[in-house]
Write an enzyme that holds these catalytic residues in place. Sequence first.
Site, PDB file in Angstrom:
ATOM      1  N   ASP A   4       0.766  -1.107   0.060  1.00 51.67           N
ATOM      2  CA  ASP A   4       0.102  -0.002   0.071  1.00 51.67           C
ATOM      3  C   ASP A   4       1.057   1.494  -0.019  1.00 51.67           C
ATOM      4  OD1 ASP A   4      -2.268   1.473   0.237  1.00 51.67           O
ATOM      5  OD2 ASP A   4      -1.874   1.662   2.308  1.00 51.67           O
ATOM      6  N   ASP A  47      -1.412  -0.961   6.023  1.00 51.57           N
ATOM      7  CA  ASP A  47      -1.792  -0.486   7.362  1.00 51.57           C
ATOM      8  C   ASP A  47      -3.148  -0.910   8.078  1.00 51.57           C
ATOM      9  OD1 ASP A  47      -3.305   1.154   5.778  1.00 51.57           O
ATOM     10  OD2 ASP A  47      -2.778   2.925   6.229  1.00 51.57           O
ATOM     11  N   ASP A  89      -6.964  -2.478   3.420  1.00 47.09           N
ATOM     12  CA  ASP A  89      -6.201  -3.596   2.894  1.00 47.09           C
ATOM     13  C   ASP A  89      -6.632  -4.941   3.638  1.00 47.09           C
ATOM     14  OD1 ASP A  89      -4.972  -1.606   1.649  1.00 47.09           O
ATOM     15  OD2 ASP A  89      -3.543  -1.405   3.490  1.00 47.09           O
TER      16      ASP A  89
END
Length: 1132
Positions: A455, A819, A823
Amino acid sequence: MDAQGYKWVRWRVWLCRLAALLSLGLLLIVFHWRPRLGVLARCCSCPLALADILLIRDCFGQQHVVEVLTEEMEEGSLDLLGELEDTEWRDTVQLYQEKKTLLRYYLFEGLRYIWLDRKGAFCRVSVLSEDWTCKNLYGFQKGLSHLEQSLRRRMYGPNLIDVPVKPYTKLLFEEVINPFYVFQLFSITLWMIDNYYIYAICIFIISIGSIFISLYEIRKQSVTLRSMARLVTNVTIRRNSEVEECVSSEDLVPGDCIIIPQEGLLLPCDAALLAGECLVNESMLTGESVPVLKTPLPAAERMYSSETERRHTLFCGTQLIQAKGGGRGGSGAVAVVTSTGFFTAKGNLVSSILYPQPTNFRFYQDSVKFLLILGCVALSGTIYSFVVLFRSGVTWKELIIRSLDIVTIAVPPALPAAITTGTIYAQRRLKRQGVFCISPPRINICAKVSVFCFDKTGTLTEDGLDVWGVMEGGHAGFSELVPEPSLLSPGNMLTGLACCHTVTLLRDQPLGDPLELKMVESTGWTLEEPEGDGKALDAEFGGHRVLAVMRPPTRQLSAQGPSTRKAVAIVQRFAFSSTLQRMSVVTVARGGHLALAFIKGSPEMVASLCLSETVPAQFSGKLQSFSSEGLRVLALAYKPLDSDTDFRTIERGEVEKDMHFLGLLMMKNLVKPESAKVINILRLAQLRSIMVTGDNILTAVNVAKSCGMVGSDEKVIFVNATPHTAQAMPTLRFNLEDGGATAAQSSVEVITQGLYQSGFGYHLAISGKSFAALCDHFPEYLPKVLLRTTVFARMTPDQKTQLVKELQKLDYRVGMCGDGANDCGALRSADVGVSLSEAEASVASPFTSRTDNISCVPLLIREGRCSLVTSFSLFRYMALYSLIQLCSVLTLYTMKTSMADLQFLVCDIFVVSVLAIVMGRGGPSEELHPRRPPASLITVPVLGSIFIHTCMVILGQLSALFITTSQDWYIPLNSTVYGAANLPNMENASVFAVAGFQYIIMAVVVTKGYPHKKPLFYNLIFLGILFVLFGLMSWLVLYPGPLVCKHLQMYNFTDMGFKMLLVAVAALNLLICFVVEALIDVGILNCLRSLWGKRQSKKQYKRLDVLLLNSPLWPPLNQPLYPTDHTVISLS
C-alpha cells in the site's frame, strides 16, 4: 458446500459397536481418523430433508461430518416473520401423533445453517436478513416485541463468538489417539515385550511430557482466543412499545434496536447506525489506529451490505469511543443489529483463525510423500529381517517382534514434531523484533514469496501530510498558487476546506484522519460541537440539527469585518468512501440561511460530478503536473441548496451532483526513509515489488520512482482500458509517459531506442477503472499486463483483493503489506499478509508488525528462508538418523546379534534428540540472496543426497565390521545364541562405535548455512554440543572403561591401534559426506536432469516471462486493441 444426507441404521450401529468391542476400540480410532468411514458404516443415504447426519465437502475438498439438530417452535409464532420467511424455513412433521413445527439446523465452524424447504437445502441463517434494504432497517427503529425477539433468538441462536475450550480429559483423549502417539504406543509395547525396558520407559516418559506440554499449549491458545473473541455485556434495547430495557448481549438478534450511550461501549454485534454519530476505534479488526467517524445510514432503497456501507456500520469487537446526536437530549446514538455471533465481521475473522484454510505448500505436501517412502524402506527392511531371522531358526515370537521392530526404527515417530522446531525458533525471533504471528505455518511460506505488494499511504509514505498549496479554479481558469489556505480570501473555497471533513472532538482534542486534521489546521478555523441536547445551536442555525460548527479565527473576523465571514454549521455528513473516492457535507449559515453542499475527493471523481462549464480547461494539465511531482491532490466543489430542505433525510445522490468546481488542494506526502532501502534490498534479491494504492496514478508513479520501484533509466507505460458503452466498444491502449511516444513517433521507433532490450526496461501503470475494464473485456491480456505492471492506482479494497488472487493464479507466492484499514481483504487473501499496526496481534492478517515502516518485510522473508532451510535440514537429519540405525540393526541381525537397550537410549536421546533440538537455533543470514530455497523434498538433490549418504553410512559400518573380523585376535560369535544374548561382542562394538559418530557427522553435513542462514559457528550452543558429543564418542571408543562397557553391554577392545582405526573410519566418513554435500550444493546432481531434457518451469509467470522476452512488439504502443483481437500468447 456440497452436502450429502444420511440416516442412522440401527442394525449397522449395533454391528459397529460389536466390532469396536472385539477390536479393543481400534475401529473407533479408525472412525475418528476417517469420520467418513464411520458414517458409511453406520448410516444409509437419504434426502437432506430427512437426514440425521450430513457429510459435507467444503470448498477446499475436505470432508466433515455434522449432526442435524432440531428445535421445536411454537405453533403460529412463525407468522410474525411474514409469509416469505414462514414458507422458506418451516418444516412440519408428525411427532408423537401431534403436528409440531420443527426448526432443522446444523452448526459448522461456528455458523448456523437452517433447512429451507422451498430451496431444498440447508442455508446460512443470515440468508433471512440478506434482502434487507437500507430503508428496511429504519423500520426496526421502533424495536421488536418480546415474542418476535424470542422467535428470532431461536432461529439465529445466541449472540456469541464462542471459541470451544475442551476439557483436559477430552484433549488428552484426542491427543493420545493421534496417529503419532498411536505409533509411539505400538512401539513402546513392542519394546517392552522385547525386554527393552529402560528405553521403552524413557520414551514413555518423554511422550507423556510431550503430550502434557501440547495439552497446555493448546488449551492456553484456546483460552486466549476465547477471551479475545467472547464478549458478553449489558446493552439497552428499544421495544416496539417504545420502552427501553437492559438485556444481555447474548440475547441480541438481527432487527434489535440498540441505544448506544454517549460514553460509548465495546460493541457485541454488527449494527447499522440510524441516528447520531459515533467515533470508533477499529484497530482490533483492521490494525488502523486512527479512530473513524461513523455517520447515519442513508434511508435508500438499495440493498444493505456491511462492506459497501462501512462508514455507516458499527462492527462487533470495535470500541465505540463516543456517541452523540442521536439519542434523547442529543446524546448517544441509535443503531439496529444486522449480524450476530460468527456472522459478524469479528466472528468471520475469529473463524479464519480457528479454521484456517489448508496451506497449499509443497514442503508440507512432500513431507507426507516422504514418510510413505520411508514406509516402503521399512517394509523392505522388515522382509529382509524376516528372511534372515527365519534362516537363523529363531522362535516365531522373536521373528514377529524383531520384524515389527524394524518399522519403529525406519519411520521415526518424532519426525513431524522435529520439523516444526525451526518454525518455533523463527517465531520467537520475530516476536523479539516486534513482528507477531498468529499462523506459524505461514513462516515457511515467507521463504517462497516471489512478489510483494505494498500500500502507499502510511506504508511506503508517511501517515502525516503537509499542506503544499491551494489553487482556486473556475470557468476562467486557475488562480495563482496560494501556499497556505489561511491566506485565501473569504469565500466558498476557504469554507469548503474548513468544513468538508469528519474531524470530531474527544475531550476537546480534535480527532480524525491525519489528512483532514492538517487541512482544518491550515485554515485556522476552530471546531465546536453541540453540548447537552444541542438545542441552543440548533436554534442559532435556523432549527436545523447541528452536527458541528466551524468558526473562523478571531483575527480574520477583525480584519475582514464581522459580517464578511461568520460561523458555519455542518448539518449533514456523507463520510468518505474508498469505493466512491469522495465525501461531502451540507452546511448552513446563522439563521439557517445560505445552505451549501461541499464535496472533497479525487480530482477525477469530483470533476465528473461538476457542471462541465465550471471546470477549468487547464484541469487535466494542472492535475498531471502536480501529480507528477508526487503531490497528493484533492479537488473541492460546492453547490447551493434550498434552505427549507430537511437535510436529515436528504440523499447522497441528490447532494453530489451538478456541483460547481472550486479548486485543488495539494498536500506533500513524503516517502519514508526506510522504503527506498527495503525496495532496493528486494530488487537485489530479484523479488518483485508492486504498489497498490487508492491515490492518483501519476502521484503513485512519482512515489514508485522515489522509492526505487521504477529505476531512473526505466520507462513507464500507462495502460488505459475503457469499458463498453452505448457509443463505443471497449478499447485497450498502451501509452508512454510524458508524451514519450507521440502520434508521430511510432512503436517501431521507440523499440529501436532500446525500450524492450531488457526484461524490465519498462513498467506498466494502471488505474482501478482500467483494471476493471481489463478484467471484464480483455481477460486474454490480463496475465501479460499483471506480469509487467508495477503501479496499480485508484484501486478499491475489493480490487486489491482481486489483484492478489489474480497474481496467485499465475503461480506467484504473493506478499501484501498495508496499514490495515482498506487492505484487510488483500492481507487475508495473500500468502503472506503483514499489517503495520501498534496492536500486538491483529486478526486482520497472519503477521502484525509494530514498526511503522516496511523494514519488517525483508526480516520476515529472511526468517522464513531460515525456517524453511532448518526444516529441510531437520527432515533430512531425522530420515538419515533412521537409516543409520536401520543399517546398524540389519547388519547386526545378519551377524546374529543386535544392539543393547542402553545403546539405543544413548543414540536416540543423548545424541539425536539433543542435536535436533538445538540445530534450528541458528539465525537467518543478514542479506537476502537472489536464489530462493527449494520447497520440495521430492527432488533429485534431496533424494540423491540421502541415497548417497546412506550408501556412505553402509560402507562405513561394513568397513568397521570387516576390519574387525580381519583382526588376528577376532573371536567369532556363538552361533547357537541369537540377539541380545550374544552381547557383548566385537561386531556390535565396532558397528555401534562408527554409527555413533555417523549420527553426529550427519548433523554437521545437513546443517546448511550460506546463503539463507548464518554460518554454523554462529550457533554456539549447537557447535558446543557437537564438540562435546564428538569428545564423548571418542572417549567411548578409545577409553570406555569397564563400568561403561558393562552398562552399555559393549565389548572393550584392548588394541589401541584398532580403536584409532575405527575413529579414522568415522573421520573419513565425515570427509567424504562433507565433500559430497558440498558438490550437491553447487549442483553436481543437476546434470541428471539433462537426461530428461530441458523442461519448462511449472510456474505460469516464469513461462509467460520467457515468452514476453521473445515478443519484442509487446506491448503495442498507441494502437487501440479491441476484444475481437485474439493476439494471445499461449502458455501451453
